[in-house]
Scaffold this motif. Structure first.
Motif, PDB file in Angstrom:
ATOM      1  N   GLU A  72       0.830  -1.202   0.000  1.00 37.14           N
ATOM      2  CA  GLU A  72       0.000   0.000   0.000  1.00 37.14           C
ATOM      3  C   GLU A  72       0.867   1.256   0.000  1.00 37.14           C
ATOM      4  OE1 GLU A  72      -4.220  -1.068   2.169  1.00 37.14           O
ATOM      5  OE2 GLU A  72      -2.636  -0.153   3.385  1.00 37.14           O
ATOM      6  N   TRP A  73       0.230   2.371  -0.397  1.00 36.72           N
ATOM      7  CA  TRP A  73       0.872   3.670  -0.319  1.00 36.72           C
ATOM      8  C   TRP A  73       0.595   4.303   1.051  1.00 36.72           C
ATOM      9  CZ3 TRP A  73       4.338   5.768  -3.475  1.00 36.72           C
ATOM     10  CH2 TRP A  73       4.402   5.344  -4.803  1.00 36.72           C
ATOM     11  N   ALA A  74       1.664   4.749   1.726  1.00 35.16           N
ATOM     12  CA  ALA A  74       1.540   5.498   2.973  1.00 35.16           C
ATOM     13  C   ALA A  74       2.119   6.884   2.755  1.00 35.16           C
ATOM     14  CB  ALA A  74       2.288   4.802   4.100  1.00 35.16           C
ATOM     15  N   ALA A  75       1.363   7.915   3.088  1.00 37.39           N
ATOM     16  CA  ALA A  75       1.862   9.292   3.064  1.00 37.39           C
ATOM     17  C   ALA A  75       2.191   9.687   4.493  1.00 37.39           C
ATOM     18  CB  ALA A  75       0.825  10.236   2.472  1.00 37.39           C
ATOM     19  N   VAL A  76       3.415  10.140   4.717  1.00 33.26           N
ATOM     20  CA  VAL A  76       3.884  10.497   6.051  1.00 33.26           C
ATOM     21  C   VAL A  76       4.223  11.972   6.077  1.00 33.26           C
ATOM     22  CG1 VAL A  76       5.618  10.100   7.825  1.00 33.26           C
ATOM     23  CG2 VAL A  76       4.801   8.180   6.431  1.00 33.26           C
ATOM     24  N   LEU A  77       3.535  12.740   6.927  1.00 28.91           N
ATOM     25  CA  LEU A  77       3.826  14.159   7.080  1.00 28.91           C
ATOM     26  C   LEU A  77       4.940  14.361   8.103  1.00 28.91           C
ATOM     27  CD1 LEU A  77       1.018  14.114   5.670  1.00 28.91           C
ATOM     28  CD2 LEU A  77       0.484  16.202   6.930  1.00 28.91           C
ATOM     29  N   GLY A  78       5.653  15.484   7.970  1.00 25.65           N
ATOM     30  CA  GLY A  78       6.780  15.717   8.873  1.00 25.65           C
ATOM     31  C   GLY A  78       7.788  14.593   8.779  1.00 25.65           C
ATOM     32  N   ALA A  79       8.083  14.165   7.545  1.00 25.25           N
ATOM     33  CA  ALA A  79       8.781  12.906   7.320  1.00 25.25           C
ATOM     34  C   ALA A  79      10.242  12.910   7.722  1.00 25.25           C
ATOM     35  CB  ALA A  79       8.654  12.504   5.845  1.00 25.25           C
ATOM     36  N   ALA A  80      10.806  14.062   8.077  1.00 26.21           N
ATOM     37  CA  ALA A  80      12.186  14.114   8.553  1.00 26.21           C
ATOM     38  C   ALA A  80      12.270  14.380  10.047  1.00 26.21           C
ATOM     39  CB  ALA A  80      12.980  15.178   7.799  1.00 26.21           C
ATOM     40  N   GLY A  81      11.125  14.526  10.719  1.00 24.75           N
ATOM     41  CA  GLY A  81      11.117  14.733  12.156  1.00 24.75           C
ATOM     42  C   GLY A  81      11.252  13.428  12.912  1.00 24.75           C
ATOM     43  N   GLY A  97       8.606  12.169  -2.767  1.00 27.99           N
ATOM     44  CA  GLY A  97       8.508  13.226  -1.776  1.00 27.99           C
ATOM     45  C   GLY A  97       7.701  14.410  -2.256  1.00 27.99           C
ATOM     46  N   VAL A  98       7.107  15.120  -1.301  1.00 29.37           N
ATOM     47  CA  VAL A  98       6.340  16.330  -1.574  1.00 29.37           C
ATOM     48  C   VAL A  98       6.826  17.429  -0.630  1.00 29.37           C
ATOM     49  CG1 VAL A  98       4.072  17.411  -1.652  1.00 29.37           C
ATOM     50  CG2 VAL A  98       4.314  14.987  -2.239  1.00 29.37           C
ATOM     51  N   ASP A  99       7.262  18.535  -1.190  1.00 23.05           N
ATOM     52  CA  ASP A  99       7.602  19.714  -0.406  1.00 23.05           C
ATOM     53  C   ASP A  99       6.310  20.507  -0.213  1.00 23.05           C
ATOM     54  OD1 ASP A  99       8.322  22.205   0.530  1.00 23.05           O
ATOM     55  OD2 ASP A  99       9.977  22.498  -0.866  1.00 23.05           O
ATOM     56  N   TYR A 100       5.659  20.342   0.939  1.00 28.70           N
ATOM     57  CA  TYR A 100       4.324  20.917   1.088  1.00 28.70           C
ATOM     58  C   TYR A 100       4.325  22.417   1.352  1.00 28.70           C
ATOM     59  CZ  TYR A 100       5.113  19.279   6.000  1.00 28.70           C
ATOM     60  OH  TYR A 100       5.624  18.988   7.241  1.00 28.70           O
ATOM     61  N   VAL A 101       5.499  23.013   1.413  1.00 28.44           N
ATOM     62  CA  VAL A 101       5.563  24.470   1.457  1.00 28.44           C
ATOM     63  C   VAL A 101       5.424  25.047   0.051  1.00 28.44           C
ATOM     64  CG1 VAL A 101       7.025  26.460   1.997  1.00 28.44           C
ATOM     65  CG2 VAL A 101       6.908  24.520   3.580  1.00 28.44           C
ATOM     66  N   HIS A 102       5.995  24.358  -0.927  1.00 29.90           N
ATOM     67  CA  HIS A 102       6.033  24.882  -2.291  1.00 29.90           C
ATOM     68  C   HIS A 102       5.189  24.082  -3.277  1.00 29.90           C
ATOM     69  CE1 HIS A 102       9.897  26.260  -0.429  1.00 29.90           C
ATOM     70  NE2 HIS A 102       9.477  27.398  -0.944  1.00 29.90           N
ATOM     71  N   VAL A 121       0.387  14.161  -3.948  1.00 30.72           N
ATOM     72  CA  VAL A 121       0.240  12.804  -3.411  1.00 30.72           C
ATOM     73  C   VAL A 121      -0.609  11.961  -4.348  1.00 30.72           C
ATOM     74  CG1 VAL A 121      -0.743  11.411  -1.546  1.00 30.72           C
ATOM     75  CG2 VAL A 121       0.638  13.428  -1.003  1.00 30.72           C
ATOM     76  N   ARG A 122      -1.695  12.527  -4.836  1.00 34.55           N
ATOM     77  CA  ARG A 122      -2.553  11.767  -5.744  1.00 34.55           C
ATOM     78  C   ARG A 122      -1.803  11.423  -7.038  1.00 34.55           C
ATOM     79  NH1 ARG A 122      -7.838  11.487  -4.170  1.00 34.55           N
ATOM     80  NH2 ARG A 122      -8.516  11.000  -6.276  1.00 34.55           N
ATOM     81  N   ALA A 123      -1.019  12.368  -7.548  1.00 34.92           N
ATOM     82  CA  ALA A 123      -0.268  12.098  -8.774  1.00 34.92           C
ATOM     83  C   ALA A 123       0.789  11.016  -8.552  1.00 34.92           C
ATOM     84  CB  ALA A 123       0.388  13.379  -9.272  1.00 34.92           C
ATOM     85  N   LEU A 124       1.473  11.082  -7.428  1.00 34.27           N
ATOM     86  CA  LEU A 124       2.546  10.134  -7.154  1.00 34.27           C
ATOM     87  C   LEU A 124       2.035   8.728  -6.870  1.00 34.27           C
ATOM     88  CD1 LEU A 124       4.712  12.475  -4.921  1.00 34.27           C
ATOM     89  CD2 LEU A 124       5.391  11.541  -7.146  1.00 34.27           C
ATOM     90  N   ALA A 174      -3.923  16.579   3.437  1.00 36.67           N
ATOM     91  CA  ALA A 174      -3.548  15.170   3.470  1.00 36.67           C
ATOM     92  C   ALA A 174      -4.778  14.272   3.467  1.00 36.67           C
ATOM     93  CB  ALA A 174      -2.689  14.887   4.694  1.00 36.67           C
ATOM     94  N   LEU A 175      -5.817  14.671   4.180  1.00 36.10           N
ATOM     95  CA  LEU A 175      -7.059  13.901   4.153  1.00 36.10           C
ATOM     96  C   LEU A 175      -7.643  13.876   2.749  1.00 36.10           C
ATOM     97  CD1 LEU A 175      -9.287  12.355   5.656  1.00 36.10           C
ATOM     98  CD2 LEU A 175     -10.347  14.559   6.184  1.00 36.10           C
ATOM     99  N   ARG A 176      -7.588  14.990   2.062  1.00 32.69           N
ATOM    100  CA  ARG A 176      -8.089  15.050   0.687  1.00 32.69           C
ATOM    101  C   ARG A 176      -7.242  14.186  -0.256  1.00 32.69           C
ATOM    102  NH1 ARG A 176     -11.807  19.129  -0.376  1.00 32.69           N
ATOM    103  NH2 ARG A 176     -12.141  20.613   1.351  1.00 32.69           N
ATOM    104  N   ALA A 177      -6.008  13.904   0.149  1.00 33.76           N
ATOM    105  CA  ALA A 177      -5.113  13.075  -0.679  1.00 33.76           C
ATOM    106  C   ALA A 177      -5.348  11.585  -0.493  1.00 33.76           C
ATOM    107  CB  ALA A 177      -3.661  13.409  -0.360  1.00 33.76           C
ATOM    108  N   LEU A 178      -6.250  11.214   0.424  1.00 38.45           N
ATOM    109  CA  LEU A 178      -6.589   9.794   0.599  1.00 38.45           C
ATOM    110  C   LEU A 178      -7.416   9.283  -0.571  1.00 38.45           C
ATOM    111  CD1 LEU A 178      -7.738   9.330   4.315  1.00 38.45           C
ATOM    112  CD2 LEU A 178      -5.711   8.329   3.250  1.00 38.45           C
ATOM    113  N   ARG A 179      -7.247   8.008  -0.871  1.00 38.00           N
ATOM    114  CA  ARG A 179      -8.167   7.360  -1.799  1.00 38.00           C
ATOM    115  C   ARG A 179      -9.420   6.948  -1.035  1.00 38.00           C
ATOM    116  NH1 ARG A 179      -5.250   2.606  -4.475  1.00 38.00           N
ATOM    117  NH2 ARG A 179      -3.594   4.192  -4.536  1.00 38.00           N
TER     118      ARG A 179
END
Length: 327
Positions: free
Chosen positions: A141-150, A188-193, A200-203, A224-229
């Motif tokens: 499965e695809w997992a999207a992780v926010l704050g992925a370097a924290g 990866g997604v730079d969510y600032v820019h 996320v949907r494209a990737l 991020a919620l909107r990026a869920l399938r």
């Protein structure tokens, strides 16, 4: 003993390092000589009195540590004096000694030194249970992780990759995304820019992520919620952004989404079997070579600057206080 002390709420620069009397364990408690203690974002919130549960003044901050057992309280039969242990407390870890309930200790996993042991359990257990126990992770499965370097985010990327998931890391800069890719993130997604939902949907082939793990909150949570399938799962873990999001429930309805929260203290209280299973799984991963990302190590004298760096999100992975440095 030397300890960091919070005598007034506010920014970390108000912390002082002072001499305190050595503590003694009471019934059901163990005394540990602390070798290392990790900095977690809730420590920053406690010092500023912004955590969900306030810590009465004065107090010693610090919640995650590793060290050696030096004394057992009445009624405690183990672990034996001299045993290396790791543990978690609400406060008290930024000190050369800490008293902790015996139930709050666990053995240091084989292969971890004290610095990495201090940085391991809270974030890796949080990441594991967010993915597996609550998020019901599935290989492939695809997992999207926010704050992925924290702290929690990097652990979630690491564990999800080891579970065979495909990870989209979301972070605030390309530098931080590079950290996540080294841990196994596929994209990866730079969510600032960049637009988080669109990218996320494209990737993920246009459908979106199966699972989102969000330790950041703020404005990124809704994207991020909107990026869920459809029928995806969203796990809220914390609010490092400083703002608790307000999610429109119609999004949950239209996506048939599952939104769940995770807080590690509650899991220990209500699902001890899941906690034990997670500890076994994490120990196996450590034996296979998994190590927490430790980006900085400070002596106790620099505890205020260490917390400031975490508060201002200038770090990656975990920051650790070395209680043996200068002792």
């Amino acid at each position: 003993m030397r300890a960091a002390r919070c005598t007034q709420y506010g920014p970390p620069n108000r912390l002082e390092v002072v001499e305190l009397d050595d503590p003694a364990p009471g019934p059901g408690e163990v005394l540990v000589r602390v070798h290392a203690a990790a900095v977690n974002f809730p420590d920053v919130l406690l010092v500023s009195n912004r955590y969900q549960v306030p810590a009465p003044l004065p107090f010693t901050p610090g919640s995650e540590f590793a060290g050696v057992v030096t004394a057992l309280g009445p009624g405690v039969t183990g672990p034996p004096v001299g045993s290396p242990v790791a543990g978690a407390v609400m406060t008290g870890a930024f000190a050369q000694q800490v008293v902790v309930p015996v139930t709050g200790l666990r053995p240091v996993p084989d292969g971890l030194d004290m610095i990495h042991a201090a940085a391991f359990h809270v974030t890796y257990a949080t990441a594991y249970h967010s993915l597996v126990t609550v998020g019901q992770a599935v290989e492939g499965e695809w997992a999207a992780v926010l704050g992925a370097a924290g702290g929690v985010g990097s652990a979630a990327v690491d564990i999800a990759t080891r579970l065979g998931m495909r990870v989209v890391a979301a972070a605030s800069s390309q530098e931080r995304l590079t950290v996540a890719r080294k841990l196994g993130a596929e994209a990866g997604v730079d969510y600032v820019h960049e637009d988080l939902k669109t990218r996320v949907r494209a990737l993920t082939g246009g459908e979106g992520a199966h699972l989102v793990v969000d330790p950041v909150g703020g404005d990124h949570a809704e994207a991020a919620l909107r990026a869920l399938r459809r029928s995806g799962r969203f796990v809220t873990v914390g609010y490092a952004d400083g703002k608790i999001p307000r999610i429109p429930l119609n999004l949950v309805l239209l996506k048939d989404a599952v939104v769940r929260g995770f807080e590690i203290r509650m899991l220990r209280q209500y699902a001890p079997d899941a906690v034990a299973a997670g500890d076994r799984a994490l120990a196996r991963m450590v034996r296979d070579g998994m190590r927490p990302l430790v980006s900085r190590v400070h002596p106790l004298a620099e505890v205020a600057s260490a917390l400031t760096d975490v508060a201002e999100r200038r770090t990656t992975g975990k920051v650790v206080i070395d209680l043996t440095a200068g002792a």
